[in-house]
Design a protein around this motif. Structure first.
Motif, PDB file in Angstrom:
ATOM      1  N   ALA A 144       0.841  -1.217   0.000  1.00  0.00           N
ATOM      2  CA  ALA A 144       0.000   0.000   0.000  1.00  0.00           C
ATOM      3  C   ALA A 144       0.867   1.255   0.000  1.00  0.00           C
ATOM      4  CB  ALA A 144      -0.921  -0.023   1.221  1.00  0.00           C
ATOM      5  N   GLU A 145       1.930   1.239   0.768  1.00  0.00           N
ATOM      6  CA  GLU A 145       2.819   2.398   0.865  1.00  0.00           C
ATOM      7  C   GLU A 145       3.497   2.670  -0.480  1.00  0.00           C
ATOM      8  OE1 GLU A 145       3.274   4.571   3.142  1.00  0.00           O
ATOM      9  OE2 GLU A 145       4.987   5.577   2.183  1.00  0.00           O
ATOM     10  N   ARG A 146       3.965   1.606  -1.114  1.00  0.00           N
ATOM     11  CA  ARG A 146       4.663   1.787  -2.396  1.00  0.00           C
ATOM     12  C   ARG A 146       3.706   2.278  -3.480  1.00  0.00           C
ATOM     13  NH1 ARG A 146       8.852  -2.483  -4.200  1.00  0.00           N
ATOM     14  NH2 ARG A 146       9.497  -3.348  -2.218  1.00  0.00           N
ATOM     15  N   LEU A 147       2.468   1.811  -3.417  1.00  0.00           N
ATOM     16  CA  LEU A 147       1.475   2.289  -4.390  1.00  0.00           C
ATOM     17  C   LEU A 147       1.206   3.773  -4.155  1.00  0.00           C
ATOM     18  CD1 LEU A 147      -1.010  -0.726  -4.327  1.00  0.00           C
ATOM     19  CD2 LEU A 147       0.451  -0.051  -6.243  1.00  0.00           C
ATOM     20  N   TYR A 148       1.128   4.146  -2.891  1.00  0.00           N
ATOM     21  CA  TYR A 148       0.866   5.550  -2.543  1.00  0.00           C
ATOM     22  C   TYR A 148       1.989   6.440  -3.082  1.00  0.00           C
ATOM     23  CZ  TYR A 148      -0.709   9.515   0.191  1.00  0.00           C
ATOM     24  OH  TYR A 148      -1.180  10.743   0.555  1.00  0.00           O
ATOM     25  N   VAL A 149       3.218   5.991  -2.876  1.00  0.00           N
ATOM     26  CA  VAL A 149       4.384   6.761  -3.360  1.00  0.00           C
ATOM     27  C   VAL A 149       4.334   6.894  -4.880  1.00  0.00           C
ATOM     28  CG1 VAL A 149       6.914   6.653  -3.590  1.00  0.00           C
ATOM     29  CG2 VAL A 149       5.841   6.183  -1.391  1.00  0.00           C
ATOM     30  N   ARG A 150       3.810   5.850  -5.540  1.00  0.00           N
ATOM     31  CA  ARG A 150       3.710   5.901  -7.015  1.00  0.00           C
ATOM     32  C   ARG A 150       2.430   6.620  -7.449  1.00  0.00           C
ATOM     33  NH1 ARG A 150       6.711   1.815  -9.606  1.00  0.00           N
ATOM     34  NH2 ARG A 150       5.910   2.715 -11.532  1.00  0.00           N
ATOM     35  N   ASP A 151       1.764   7.268  -6.491  1.00  0.00           N
ATOM     36  CA  ASP A 151       0.566   8.055  -6.779  1.00  0.00           C
ATOM     37  C   ASP A 151      -0.614   7.192  -7.225  1.00  0.00           C
ATOM     38  OD1 ASP A 151      -0.305  10.578  -6.463  1.00  0.00           O
ATOM     39  OD2 ASP A 151      -0.055  11.156  -8.562  1.00  0.00           O
ATOM     40  N   CYS A 152      -0.616   5.941  -6.822  1.00  0.00           N
ATOM     41  CA  CYS A 152      -1.714   5.031  -7.166  1.00  0.00           C
ATOM     42  C   CYS A 152      -2.626   4.912  -5.943  1.00  0.00           C
ATOM     43  CB  CYS A 152      -1.160   3.668  -7.565  1.00  0.00           C
ATOM     44  SG  CYS A 152      -2.449   2.467  -7.902  1.00  0.00           S
ATOM     45  N   ARG A 153      -3.872   5.344  -6.102  1.00  0.00           N
ATOM     46  CA  ARG A 153      -4.805   5.342  -4.958  1.00  0.00           C
ATOM     47  C   ARG A 153      -5.862   4.253  -5.083  1.00  0.00           C
ATOM     48  NH1 ARG A 153      -1.189   8.201  -3.912  1.00  0.00           N
ATOM     49  NH2 ARG A 153      -1.183  10.367  -3.202  1.00  0.00           N
ATOM     50  N   VAL A 154      -5.601   3.258  -5.916  1.00  0.00           N
ATOM     51  CA  VAL A 154      -6.616   2.215  -6.120  1.00  0.00           C
ATOM     52  C   VAL A 154      -6.847   1.474  -4.794  1.00  0.00           C
ATOM     53  CG1 VAL A 154      -5.022   0.353  -6.863  1.00  0.00           C
ATOM     54  CG2 VAL A 154      -7.349   0.406  -7.730  1.00  0.00           C
ATOM     55  N   PRO A 155      -8.104   1.323  -4.360  1.00  0.00           N
ATOM     56  CA  PRO A 155      -8.361   0.595  -3.111  1.00  0.00           C
ATOM     57  C   PRO A 155      -7.939  -0.870  -3.221  1.00  0.00           C
ATOM     58  CG  PRO A 155     -10.309   1.821  -3.828  1.00  0.00           C
ATOM     59  CD  PRO A 155      -9.345   1.837  -4.972  1.00  0.00           C
ATOM     60  N   LEU A 156      -7.334  -1.365  -2.152  1.00  0.00           N
ATOM     61  CA  LEU A 156      -6.924  -2.771  -2.107  1.00  0.00           C
ATOM     62  C   LEU A 156      -7.935  -3.564  -1.284  1.00  0.00           C
ATOM     63  CD1 LEU A 156      -3.086  -2.452  -1.402  1.00  0.00           C
ATOM     64  CD2 LEU A 156      -4.203  -2.959  -3.592  1.00  0.00           C
ATOM     65  N   ILE A 157      -8.311  -4.698  -1.811  1.00  0.00           N
ATOM     66  CA  ILE A 157      -9.247  -5.582  -1.107  1.00  0.00           C
ATOM     67  C   ILE A 157      -8.467  -6.832  -0.708  1.00  0.00           C
ATOM     68  CG2 ILE A 157     -11.381  -6.915  -1.312  1.00  0.00           C
ATOM     69  CD1 ILE A 157     -12.059  -4.994  -3.714  1.00  0.00           C
ATOM     70  N   GLY A 158      -8.524  -7.195   0.549  1.00  0.00           N
ATOM     71  CA  GLY A 158      -7.841  -8.409   1.009  1.00  0.00           C
ATOM     72  C   GLY A 158      -8.756  -9.609   0.853  1.00  0.00           C
ATOM     73  N   ASP A 159      -8.228 -10.656   0.232  1.00  0.00           N
ATOM     74  CA  ASP A 159      -9.025 -11.873   0.024  1.00  0.00           C
ATOM     75  C   ASP A 159      -8.649 -12.887   1.113  1.00  0.00           C
ATOM     76  OD1 ASP A 159     -10.937 -13.110  -1.762  1.00  0.00           O
ATOM     77  OD2 ASP A 159      -9.364 -14.574  -2.180  1.00  0.00           O
ATOM     78  N   PHE A 160      -9.580 -13.143   2.019  1.00  0.00           N
ATOM     79  CA  PHE A 160      -9.281 -13.987   3.190  1.00  0.00           C
ATOM     80  C   PHE A 160     -10.072 -15.297   3.143  1.00  0.00           C
ATOM     81  CE2 PHE A 160      -8.392  -9.654   4.590  1.00  0.00           C
ATOM     82  CZ  PHE A 160      -7.143  -9.811   5.166  1.00  0.00           C
ATOM     83  N   HIS A 161      -9.385 -16.358   3.413  1.00  0.00           N
ATOM     84  CA  HIS A 161     -10.034 -17.668   3.555  1.00  0.00           C
ATOM     85  C   HIS A 161      -9.347 -18.405   4.709  1.00  0.00           C
ATOM     86  CE1 HIS A 161     -11.959 -17.443  -0.478  1.00  0.00           C
ATOM     87  NE2 HIS A 161     -10.883 -16.716  -0.741  1.00  0.00           N
ATOM     88  N   PHE A 162     -10.097 -19.093   5.490  1.00  0.00           N
ATOM     89  CA  PHE A 162      -9.619 -19.992   6.568  1.00  0.00           C
ATOM     90  C   PHE A 162      -9.001 -19.249   7.768  1.00  0.00           C
ATOM     91  CE2 PHE A 162      -8.864 -22.217   2.423  1.00  0.00           C
ATOM     92  CZ  PHE A 162      -9.970 -23.031   2.483  1.00  0.00           C
ATOM     93  N   ASN A 163      -8.038 -18.344   7.489  1.00  0.00           N
ATOM     94  CA  ASN A 163      -7.305 -17.754   8.609  1.00  0.00           C
ATOM     95  C   ASN A 163      -7.437 -16.234   8.664  1.00  0.00           C
ATOM     96  OD1 ASN A 163      -5.896 -17.172   6.352  1.00  0.00           O
ATOM     97  ND2 ASN A 163      -3.923 -17.987   7.009  1.00  0.00           N
TER      98      ASN A 163
END
Ligand code: SF4
Length: 391
Positions: free
Chosen positions: A57-76
């Motif tokens: 997320a930090e590296r995307l921010y530095v590259r001026d990319c604000r696309v929301p990240l969605i975490g895909d969670f299963h089991f844990n």
């Protein structure tokens, strides 16, 4: 990011890099966002992946990319979100699969832990079930109940009903745990197109949560593309769906961004959103010199596509432009007049001149071997005189 209601249907995609590989994941998220993905889902399956998320997320921010990240969670997901608060904080949304939250004894506690974190951090949750990982307890209960009915449903019908019930029950549980309804998105994906449509019709009837659409495991190549497009289009045409993902299996070496391009084309074809100028071209037939016509259309299409980014950067509203490239006098002049700019090529045996129409009137006749260059100049001139420059 507003989802649902009157908001435009949004495009999502998903990375296929190992999330723990920060360089590869950042590069792919940048590519997907650049292609037009408005949210990108990443797998969060291990401690290494969870640790990598804040740096991604930090590296995307530095590259001026604000696309929301969605975490895909299963089991844990309950463990990773609890143990890695920076990961939980770096994600805009958590995808929770009710079929993979835990067994009979642990389901409620695991689910509650994830919802409690989403509430505390004001994050959205997609409750996303999948035909391949439907909660086995729920399915068994429904099958048992069905056997006692005077006229039992088919197994497939019970499965579809259970899939819808799985996400609806979990959504109600999330609301009871304090997650506001406008923070909940549902999906219930299947690989069978008609079953998928039936399940989404049921969800749309039974709830008002925003719905995420996609045909799961659609497969590679044109098969996946066509099945996905058909499924998504049927539902969107009924006014169902707030976000979409076209799940394609890329061929080795093929760009992951193909799924984003496809999603844009579906929305544009349905008239729901406009992303790029529309090129109308006839398929050609016995009235055209086959190779000559195909070469000409390809040349012009390539040149137009090369120029679109620059025109879009410099002028407002370019995405509404309609350009026709037609093969002969049968439909050429008519279709060209209906477009903003049209090129009606001469068919076999016709006067070897190509008529160019702008804004419904004959603009000029082109001749010679190279029609692409003068045509692009006419398009460029048309844009300069009909579209406002960007400040
Ligand atoms: S416009 Fe002419 S060349 Fe194109 S498909 Fe129709 S008849 Fe054939």
């Amino acid at each position: 990011m507003t989802i649902g209601g009157q908001a435009p249907v949004l495009i999502q995609s998903m990375t296929d890099t190992e999330t723990a590989d920060v360089d590869a994941t950042v590069a792919q998220v940048l590519d997907l966002a650049e292609a037009g993905s408005e949210a990108v889902r990443i797998t969060v399956n291990t401690r290494e992946a969870a640790r990598a998320v804040p740096e991604i997320a930090e590296r995307l921010y530095v590259r001026d990319c604000r696309v929301p990240l969605i975490g895909d969670f299963h089991f844990n997901g309950h463990q990773l979100l609890s143990e890695y608060p920076d990961c939980a904080g770096a994600l805009s949304k958590y995808r929770i699969n009710p079929g993979n939250v835990g067994g009979e004894k642990s389901y409620d506690a695991n689910f509650a832990r994830m919802i409690e974190i989403a509430c505390r951090l004001d994050r959205a949750v997609r409750i996303g079930a999948n035909g391949g990982s439907l909660d086995p307890r729920l399915l068994a209960q429904r099958m048992e109940y069905n056997r006692g009915l005077p006229i039992p449903l088919s197994e497939n019908e019970v499965m579809e009903e259970a899939l819808a019930a799985s996400v609806l029950d979990s959504a109600r549980l999330a609301e009871n745990l304090g997650l506001p309804p406008d923070r909940i998105v549902l999906s219930a994906k299947l690989s069978d197109l008609q079953a998928l449509v039936r399940v989404y019709l049921r969800l749309a009837e039974e709830c008002s949560y925003p719905l995420h659409l996609g045909l799961t495991e659609a497969g590679p190549g044109s098969m996946g593309l066509i099945a996905s497009s058909a499924a998504i289009a049927i539902l969107l045409e009924k006014g169902i769906g707030d976000t979409i993902r076209v799940s394609l299996t890329p061929s080795p070496g093929q760009s992951r961004c193909q799924e984003v391009v496809a999603a844009r084309q579906i929305l544009q074809a349905l008239g729901l959103r406009r992303f790029s100028p529309q090129i109308i071209a006839c398929p050609g037939c016995g009235r055209t010199g086959r190779n000559l016509f195909q070469d000409m259309v390809q040349q012009i299409k390539t040149r137009l596509e090369e120029n679109f980014p620059g025109w879009s950067r410099d002028f407002k509203g370019i995405e509404n432009l309609k350009i026709a490239v037609m093969g002969c006098v049968v439909n050429g002049p008519g279709e060209s007049r209906h477009a903003d700019i049209g090129l009606s090529l001469p068919g076999t045996g016709e006067n070897p001149k190509a008529a160019v129409y702008t804004a419904g009137s004959l603009h000029c006749l082109l001749e010679g071997d190279n029609l692409a260059d003068p045509f692009i100049r006419i398009v460029d001139q048309y844009i300069r005189t009909h579209f406002l420059p960007r400040p």
